[in-house]
Design an enzyme around this catalytic site. Sequence first.
Site, PDB file in Angstrom:
ATOM      1  N   LYS A 125      -3.000 -13.689   6.399  1.00 55.38           N
ATOM      2  CA  LYS A 125      -2.744 -14.220   7.741  1.00 55.38           C
ATOM      3  C   LYS A 125      -1.468 -13.543   8.249  1.00 55.38           C
ATOM      4  O   LYS A 125      -0.361 -13.923   7.895  1.00 55.38           O
ATOM      5  CB  LYS A 125      -2.549 -15.738   7.644  1.00 55.38           C
ATOM      6  CG  LYS A 125      -2.874 -16.519   8.879  1.00 55.38           C
ATOM      7  CD  LYS A 125      -2.161 -16.103  10.122  1.00 55.38           C
ATOM      8  CE  LYS A 125      -0.824 -16.764  10.306  1.00 55.38           C
ATOM      9  NZ  LYS A 125      -0.110 -16.263  11.516  1.00 55.38           N
ATOM     10  N   CYS A 165      14.898  -9.121   5.800  1.00 61.62           N
ATOM     11  CA  CYS A 165      15.287 -10.341   5.083  1.00 61.62           C
ATOM     12  C   CYS A 165      16.559 -10.120   4.284  1.00 61.62           C
ATOM     13  O   CYS A 165      17.503 -10.882   4.403  1.00 61.62           O
ATOM     14  CB  CYS A 165      14.154 -10.796   4.180  1.00 61.62           C
ATOM     15  SG  CYS A 165      13.574  -9.520   3.067  1.00 61.62           S
ATOM     16  N   GLU A 203      21.483 -16.995  10.306  1.00 61.50           N
ATOM     17  CA  GLU A 203      20.834 -15.689  10.122  1.00 61.50           C
ATOM     18  C   GLU A 203      20.560 -15.076  11.497  1.00 61.50           C
ATOM     19  O   GLU A 203      19.726 -15.588  12.245  1.00 61.50           O
ATOM     20  CB  GLU A 203      19.518 -15.871   9.354  1.00 61.50           C
ATOM     21  CG  GLU A 203      18.857 -14.563   9.017  1.00 61.50           C
ATOM     22  CD  GLU A 203      17.460 -14.722   8.411  1.00 61.50           C
ATOM     23  OE1 GLU A 203      16.765 -15.705   8.708  1.00 61.50           O
ATOM     24  OE2 GLU A 203      17.079 -13.833   7.630  1.00 61.50           O
ATOM     25  N   GLY A 246       8.619 -15.343   5.037  1.00 56.35           N
ATOM     26  CA  GLY A 246       8.946 -15.754   6.400  1.00 56.35           C
ATOM     27  C   GLY A 246      10.188 -16.628   6.366  1.00 56.35           C
ATOM     28  O   GLY A 246      10.998 -16.538   5.434  1.00 56.35           O
ATOM     29  N   SER A 247      10.315 -17.486   7.348  1.00 56.09           N
ATOM     30  CA  SER A 247      11.547 -18.270   7.468  1.00 56.09           C
ATOM     31  C   SER A 247      11.579 -19.438   6.479  1.00 56.09           C
ATOM     32  O   SER A 247      10.535 -19.908   6.009  1.00 56.09           O
ATOM     33  CB  SER A 247      11.665 -18.803   8.895  1.00 56.09           C
ATOM     34  OG  SER A 247      10.593 -19.677   9.141  1.00 56.09           O
ATOM     35  N   THR A 248      12.775 -19.913   6.228  1.00 59.26           N
ATOM     36  CA  THR A 248      12.938 -21.054   5.318  1.00 59.26           C
ATOM     37  C   THR A 248      12.255 -22.294   5.889  1.00 59.26           C
ATOM     38  O   THR A 248      11.619 -23.059   5.150  1.00 59.26           O
ATOM     39  CB  THR A 248      14.443 -21.309   5.059  1.00 59.26           C
ATOM     40  OG1 THR A 248      14.983 -20.124   4.453  1.00 59.26           O
ATOM     41  CG2 THR A 248      14.674 -22.475   4.118  1.00 59.26           C
ATOM     42  N   ALA A 249      12.316 -22.464   7.212  1.00 59.60           N
ATOM     43  CA  ALA A 249      11.687 -23.650   7.823  1.00 59.60           C
ATOM     44  C   ALA A 249      10.179 -23.633   7.574  1.00 59.60           C
ATOM     45  O   ALA A 249       9.587 -24.666   7.193  1.00 59.60           O
ATOM     46  CB  ALA A 249      11.980 -23.680   9.319  1.00 59.60           C
ATOM     47  N   THR A 250       9.539 -22.489   7.770  1.00 60.72           N
ATOM     48  CA  THR A 250       8.089 -22.414   7.540  1.00 60.72           C
ATOM     49  C   THR A 250       7.773 -22.563   6.045  1.00 60.72           C
ATOM     50  O   THR A 250       6.778 -23.195   5.675  1.00 60.72           O
ATOM     51  CB  THR A 250       7.518 -21.089   8.084  1.00 60.72           C
ATOM     52  OG1 THR A 250       7.883 -20.968   9.453  1.00 60.72           O
ATOM     53  CG2 THR A 250       6.006 -21.044   7.969  1.00 60.72           C
ATOM     54  N   GLY A 251       8.632 -22.018   5.202  1.00 52.60           N
ATOM     55  CA  GLY A 251       8.439 -22.175   3.753  1.00 52.60           C
ATOM     56  C   GLY A 251       8.382 -23.645   3.369  1.00 52.60           C
ATOM     57  O   GLY A 251       7.521 -24.069   2.592  1.00 52.60           O
ATOM     58  N   GLU A 276       9.179 -16.208  -0.329  1.00 51.16           N
ATOM     59  CA  GLU A 276      10.278 -15.270  -0.029  1.00 51.16           C
ATOM     60  C   GLU A 276      10.775 -15.634   1.359  1.00 51.16           C
ATOM     61  O   GLU A 276      10.126 -15.325   2.359  1.00 51.16           O
ATOM     62  CB  GLU A 276       9.767 -13.825  -0.055  1.00 51.16           C
ATOM     63  CG  GLU A 276       9.291 -13.359  -1.417  1.00 51.16           C
ATOM     64  CD  GLU A 276      10.418 -13.138  -2.414  1.00 51.16           C
ATOM     65  OE1 GLU A 276      11.595 -13.253  -2.033  1.00 51.16           O
ATOM     66  OE2 GLU A 276      10.108 -12.868  -3.590  1.00 51.16           O
TER      67      GLU A 276
HETATM   68  P1  NAD Z   1       8.020 -17.378  10.421  1.00 54.39           P
HETATM   69  O1  NAD Z   1       8.323 -18.303   9.304  1.00 54.39           O
HETATM   70  O2  NAD Z   1       8.226 -17.822  11.795  1.00 54.39           O
HETATM   71  O3  NAD Z   1       6.498 -16.890  10.349  1.00 54.39           O
HETATM   72  C1  NAD Z   1       5.961 -16.273   9.191  1.00 54.39           C
HETATM   73  C2  NAD Z   1       4.470 -16.515   9.123  1.00 54.39           C
HETATM   74  O4  NAD Z   1       4.215 -17.898   8.888  1.00 54.39           O
HETATM   75  C3  NAD Z   1       3.704 -16.155  10.387  1.00 54.39           C
HETATM   76  O5  NAD Z   1       2.524 -15.484   9.998  1.00 54.39           O
HETATM   77  C4  NAD Z   1       3.405 -17.506  11.011  1.00 54.39           C
HETATM   78  O6  NAD Z   1       2.241 -17.533  11.802  1.00 54.39           O
HETATM   79  C5  NAD Z   1       3.196 -18.362   9.787  1.00 54.39           C
HETATM   80  N1  NAD Z   1       3.410 -19.793   9.998  1.00 54.39           N
HETATM   81  C6  NAD Z   1       4.184 -20.403  10.924  1.00 54.39           C
HETATM   82  N2  NAD Z   1       4.169 -21.733  10.747  1.00 54.39           N
HETATM   83  C7  NAD Z   1       3.352 -21.980   9.701  1.00 54.39           C
HETATM   84  C8  NAD Z   1       2.957 -23.145   9.006  1.00 54.39           C
HETATM   85  N3  NAD Z   1       3.390 -24.367   9.382  1.00 54.39           N
HETATM   86  N4  NAD Z   1       2.130 -23.027   7.934  1.00 54.39           N
HETATM   87  C9  NAD Z   1       1.719 -21.807   7.535  1.00 54.39           C
HETATM   88  N5  NAD Z   1       2.053 -20.671   8.147  1.00 54.39           N
HETATM   89  C10 NAD Z   1       2.877 -20.739   9.216  1.00 54.39           C
HETATM   90  O7  NAD Z   1       8.892 -16.076  10.061  1.00 54.39           O
HETATM   91  P2  NAD Z   1       9.091 -14.741  10.932  1.00 54.39           P
HETATM   92  O8  NAD Z   1       9.925 -15.098  12.120  1.00 54.39           O
HETATM   93  O9  NAD Z   1       7.792 -14.046  11.114  1.00 54.39           O
HETATM   94  O10 NAD Z   1       9.961 -13.846   9.927  1.00 54.39           O
HETATM   95  C11 NAD Z   1      11.361 -13.823   9.932  1.00 54.39           C
HETATM   96  C12 NAD Z   1      11.907 -14.620   8.768  1.00 54.39           C
HETATM   97  O11 NAD Z   1      11.313 -14.166   7.550  1.00 54.39           O
HETATM   98  C13 NAD Z   1      13.388 -14.440   8.581  1.00 54.39           C
HETATM   99  O12 NAD Z   1      13.992 -15.678   8.274  1.00 54.39           O
HETATM  100  C14 NAD Z   1      13.498 -13.512   7.375  1.00 54.39           C
HETATM  101  O13 NAD Z   1      14.703 -13.600   6.663  1.00 54.39           O
HETATM  102  C15 NAD Z   1      12.302 -13.922   6.574  1.00 54.39           C
HETATM  103  N6  NAD Z   1      11.870 -12.843   5.688  1.00 54.39           N
HETATM  104  C16 NAD Z   1      12.040 -12.993   4.337  1.00 54.39           C
HETATM  105  C17 NAD Z   1      11.682 -11.972   3.472  1.00 54.39           C
HETATM  106  C18 NAD Z   1      11.893 -12.103   1.982  1.00 54.39           C
HETATM  107  O14 NAD Z   1      11.391 -11.285   1.230  1.00 54.39           O
HETATM  108  N7  NAD Z   1      12.591 -13.109   1.519  1.00 54.39           N
HETATM  109  C19 NAD Z   1      11.122 -10.799   3.975  1.00 54.39           C
HETATM  110  C20 NAD Z   1      10.940 -10.694   5.366  1.00 54.39           C
HETATM  111  C21 NAD Z   1      11.310 -11.732   6.207  1.00 54.39           C
END
Ligand code: NAD
Length: 476
Positions: free
Chosen positions: A177, A284, A382, A228-233, A250
Amino acid sequence: MQTEQDTRLAAYAELLAAIEPAGGGRDIKDPATGEVVGRAPEHSAQDLEAAVAAARAAQPAWGRLSHAERTEYLNRAADAIEHSAEALAELLSREQGKPLNGPNARFEVGACAAWLRATASFELEPEVLVDDEGGRAELHYRPLGVVGAIGPWNWPMMISVWQLAPSLRMGNTVVMKPSEYTPLSVLALAKVINQVLPADVLHVVSGGRDVGEGLASHPDIDKVMFTGSTATGKAIIRSSADTVKRLTLELGGNDAGIVLPDADPKAIAEGLFWGAFINTGQTCAALKRLYVHEDLYDQVCEALVDVAKQMPMGVGLDEQNVLGPLQNKAQYDIVADLVQAAKDSGARVLTGGDPEAGQPGYFYPTTLVADIDNDNPLVAREQFGPALPIVKYSSLDEVVEMANGLEVGLGASVWSSDPAKAREVAARIEAGTVWINKHGAIDPRVPFGGAKGSGYGLEFGAEGLKHLGQPQVISY
Ligand code: NAD
C-alpha cells in the site's frame, strides 16, 4: 532514425501507460511544477480483498520453492529494474520531486536493484542450538504467510524494496500500500518486478489511509512492514492488535549530530550537509538537529554555509540540480511554519529562510539556523525538510542530555578527529544507529532499526530476514 532521446521517451510513456487505469483515477501532480504526471488508480476495499485473497492463494507454492529458486527470482527482478532504470528514475523524479542527479532518483533506482541482489545473497541456515547426548534442537525460519507493506512518500521505491525483498526471499507473498502522494512510483516498480515473478506473489493496492487501515486489521495478513510517521505507527499497532500481527515499524526520527571540539570544520562540512539535506531533508534518518561545541561553532556554521551555497535546487529533470522541492504542500507548510517560529524567537538565519513568493512548486530554500535554543520547535520537532537548526553547547554531559532528550531515537552521529573519543560518546546515545564522521549511511548487510518512539524490528541483512520468518524449533 530513432535517437536515444526518442527511445527514452518511448520507454517512459510505455511504463506510465502500463500503470494508469483505462478510465478515471486520480491526477498526481509534479511537486516542482504543478503539472499532471499521470493518473493513479483509486483502489477500494473490494480491491484490497481481492489482492489479499490472490496473494494468500499464491503463497503456498511460492513458500515451497527453495531459497535458491527465490534467490534467482530476486536477481532477475534486479535485472528487470536495471533494464527499465531510466524510465523508473524519470517517473520517480516527476512524482516525488527529487532530482535525477545527485543522491536522488537514479541513485534510488540503483539502490533498489542493489538491495534485491544483496537480499538474495544472504544465507539463513537453520541454527543448531543444542546437540549433545540429551538431544538436538534446531531453529528454523518458516514463511509467515502474506505480508502487508505500507510505505511513505520520501523514498517510495527504495523503501518498497526494503519491505518486499526480504518478505519474498523468506517465502511470503506481499500486498503493498504505497503512500497516496507517490503511488505511481510504487506501481511502476511493481510492474517491472512482476515481469519476472510468478502471478499474484506481489500486489499493489493504491488507495488512501482507509486501505492502509484495512490492510493492518485484515485477518489474512500475517505481518505488517510499516515505514512512516510515529503517529501512524501507533494507529497500526492498535488496528493490528486483534489479529496479533507481527510488526516491523520504521517510524519518524529527529536525529542529533554532535560535533566534538576536536573536529575539523572544513573537513566535515560536506558530510554534515548531505547528512542533513539528502533528499532535500525528507529522509527518516537525516541529521535534523546539529549540536556544535562553542569552540568551533562559528567555523562550522561558516563552512556549512559555504557548502550550502554550492548546491543547486530546482526542477528534478534538470541535470544540474541536486536538491528539489518538498513533496507536498502539507510538508512545505510544516517546514515554513517551523522556520518562521525560529525566526520569531530571535534565532539567526545564516542562509535561506525566505521562500520566493509566487513561483510554482513547493520549493523551500536550503536553510541554516544558528543561535537557536534546544527547546525551539525547529529543534524539538521533526522538520523533514531543508532547514537545519545548529545549537551551541559547552559540555559533553549537556549535549548528551540534549541528544537523548526526545522520545525518538532512529539515528545519530558524532563528528571528531579522535575515533576512540567518538565511540565513547556514541555509546551514550539512545539511537538505533550511531554513525561516526558520517550520517545516514545505510548498507544492505547492516541491520537498521529505531530505538524508543522510532519503532521496533530490524531491517536488512540476515537479521532483517529473521523478522520476515516464523521461528520454529524442531527438537528431538
Ligand atoms: P505517514 O505515516 O503519514 O504515512 C505512511 C503510510 O501510512 C501512507 O501509505 C499512508 O497512507 C498510510 N497510513 C496513514 N494512516 C494509516 C493508518 N491509520 N493505518 C494504516 N496506514 C495508514 O508518513 P509519511 O508522511 O508518508 O512519511 C513521513 C514519515 O515517515 C516521517 O515521520 C519519517 O521520519 C518517516 N520515515 C521513517 C523511515 C524509517 O525507516 N524509520 C523511513 C522513511 C520515512
